[in-house]
Scaffold this motif. Structure first.
Motif, short mmCIF file in Angstrom:
data_model
loop_
_atom_site.label_atom_id
_atom_site.label_comp_id
_atom_site.label_asym_id
_atom_site.label_seq_id
_atom_site.Cartn_x
_atom_site.Cartn_y
_atom_site.Cartn_z
N VAL A 140 8.40 8.52 5.90
CA VAL A 140 8.15 6.88 5.98
C VAL A 140 9.56 6.18 6.38
N ARG A 143 12.20 8.67 6.05
CA ARG A 143 12.59 9.70 4.69
C ARG A 143 11.28 10.00 4.07
N ILE A 145 8.26 11.44 1.67
CA ILE A 145 7.73 10.91 0.58
C ILE A 145 7.84 11.91 -0.79
N LEU A 148 6.08 10.33 -7.55
CA LEU A 148 5.86 11.08 -9.08
C LEU A 148 6.07 12.53 -8.81
N ASP B 124 8.75 4.31 -6.53
CA ASP B 124 7.53 4.61 -5.82
C ASP B 124 6.24 3.72 -6.49
N VAL B 140 7.98 3.31 -1.10
CA VAL B 140 8.09 4.54 -1.09
C VAL B 140 9.72 4.78 -1.05
N GLY B 141 10.14 5.44 -2.00
CA GLY B 141 11.77 5.46 -2.33
C GLY B 141 12.31 4.31 -2.22
N GLY B 142 11.88 3.31 -2.71
CA GLY B 142 12.42 2.14 -3.01
C GLY B 142 12.42 0.94 -1.55
N ARG B 143 11.51 1.62 -0.68
CA ARG B 143 11.62 0.83 0.68
C ARG B 143 9.91 0.63 1.22
N ILE B 145 6.63 0.23 3.09
CA ILE B 145 5.92 1.06 4.35
C ILE B 145 5.85 0.07 5.31
N LEU B 219 -4.79 7.28 -2.61
CA LEU B 219 -3.09 6.61 -2.78
C LEU B 219 -2.23 7.62 -3.43
N VAL B 220 -2.64 8.06 -4.56
CA VAL B 220 -1.90 9.28 -5.48
C VAL B 220 -1.81 10.36 -4.41
N LEU B 223 0.56 8.82 -1.55
CA LEU B 223 2.02 8.41 -1.86
C LEU B 223 2.70 9.02 -3.09
N SER B 224 1.84 9.67 -3.87
CA SER B 224 2.53 10.25 -5.34
C SER B 224 3.20 9.03 -5.95
N PRO B 225 2.62 7.62 -6.14
CA PRO B 225 3.45 6.65 -6.79
C PRO B 225 3.60 7.02 -8.06
N GLN B 226 4.64 6.35 -8.84
CA GLN B 226 4.84 6.23 -10.31
C GLN B 226 4.21 5.42 -10.93
N PRO B 259 -0.30 8.63 -12.34
CA PRO B 259 0.60 7.39 -12.45
C PRO B 259 0.10 6.37 -13.60
#
Lengths: 281, 281
Positions: A140, A143, A145, A148, B124, B140-143, B145, B219-220, B223-226, B259
């Motif tokens: 993305v 970089r 992904i 968590l 994330d 994603v990683g602070g940025r 999409i 989405l999890v 993107l595996s978000p926190q 998450p």
């Protein structure tokens, strides 16, 4: 110049290599048995060669990728027998006394294709493998992904019309998730023969394309990639690509732009090249 | 110090503000009518105040976010009458003679929550709004999409059991995509009353939570978000959160880490704060 080593840790085989890219790869591969024996053979491979300065690992998952975690670099809760809680990164790093970078096999594959393969110059790309399981990695904005844990794209939930397809799905966790409906074992259980034995005009392929398109449509809705690369044993049936593109048009129905969809270019070296690419990326 | 302006361009209202964060926001809001009138009022707001150095826009979509595109900063193929092909970024930038940054309303909201709200320190995060439609943005990683266009998370395909729920779905493009099954209009059409009129123990909420959990599970997996933040009119029924968490456990079945799921913190200022945050981000 720095010498970089790569290990592709797969569920059925390990690939070890030293090199700077597809052109100069010295590689060996051997079956995945116990962690001790298999990681031991990887250590031997590197010890018998000029000393590497850094090692990349592209591993089957789940892998702990959080640098701050006490189990960073471990293969964690895998169903693969004997491999649960294996400190693959630590074991290799200590034995070879080198810094180690680790990522999932599919994230590494996305990285390799971006550096040397079909995704050169592409900032947002998804790499999917459709084989014994379904896995996905993605860049993305250039970089990978992580988040968590890391993506587990094969376990997305998609529509499943039980009138059209009464097969309950083969995923032990979810039944009819994407992997449960569309990975190799699902095809084999549903039709009673392997994917390779099904004629290209068999109804299996239209159904397969529909499920894969539903999964890809969800990835497009979430990641908006410019390119989707699809590899793995099931995708060796190249006639799937046009079917998938057709089903994507149906699924998306003009609402979102459909990215390019095609095969990866690096073949059986994708994983180990991704391991090498992950170092310093 | 630089003075930053923000515009939240919504389908029903525009919010304009000047400030550096939630504490010092000078804001005004007015209904979205024609592009000429509405953008004109935004221009007037800024002209009547100290000159801003940069402007951020958080817009309803689809928006062209590719800097190299001839229609960069346009609202493109929206079904909203009169707004198709509206050069919102260019018009505001030229009128105010300032550099403009534009993103989707939901991407901007994710950014605002990361800077000042519920997602501070989270790299994330997904921001979902469940209201008249369903939209999502993510870091994603602070940025943020972006990719080929930008995410359209509301249009993911999810399982729909027509025996349990014969409602065909209300999305004009896809029928029973996530938005077609779970946005406000779907609730209203399925049950004949608005979401606000349904008692907290009505069966509608369990079904709603199941659909939202399926979408979030996807989405999890991708993107595996926190952290997942869920706002919008439908999520004003706070009893939905525990139901969604329960349904998530069911959907994921122990396979992937779930998450945190909670409400955003910035309320009606999220969009315009995101517009401000987008400048220089």
């Amino acid at each position: 110049m720095h010498l970089i080593g790569g290990v592709e840790a797969g569920g059925t085989k390990f690939v070890c290599a030293i090199g700077t890219g597809p052109e100069d790869l010295e590689r060996v591969s051997f079956p995945t048995t116990t962690p001790e024996e298999t990681i031991g053979r990887a250590i031997d491979f590197f010890r018998e060669r000029p000393r590497i300065d850094a090692l990349g690992i592209a591993s089957f998952g789940p892998v702990d990728l959080r640098p701050e975690s006490a189990t960073y670099g471990y293969i964690t809760s895998t169903p693969k027998e004997g491999w649960s809680n294996t400190d693959i990164a630590g074991t290799l790093g200590r034995a070879l006394a080198v810094p180690v970078t680790i990522d999932t096999d599919v994230n590494a594959a996305a990285l390799a294709e971006a550096r040397w393969g079909a995704a050169q110059g592409v900032s947002d790309v998804v790499y999917l493998t459709i084989g014994t399981g379904i896995g996905g990695g993605a860049l993305v904005g250039g970089r990978l992904i992580h988040g968590l844990v890391h993506p587990e794209m094969g376990h997305m939930r998609i529509p499943h019309d039980r009138v059209v397809d009464p097969f309950a799905g083969s995923c032990v966790f979810h039944g009819d998730c994407l992997e449960g409906l569309a990975a190799g074992p699902a095809i084999e259980k549903r039709w009673g023969v392997t994917a390779r034995e099904l004629a290209p005009d068999h109804a299996a392929w239209r159904l397969e394309a529909r499920y894969l398109a539903a999964g890809i449509a969800n990835l497009v809705c979430t990641l908006s990639p410019q390119l989707i690369l699809m590899g793995g044993g099931v995708m060796d049936q190249a006639h799937l690509f046009p079917l998938i593109r057709e089903e994507m048009c149906e699924a998306v129905n003009g609402y979102v732009a459909i990215p390019e969809i095609g095969p990866p270019l690096l073949g059986s070296n994708t994983g180990v090249l991704g391991a090498i690419a992950a170092v310093g990326s």
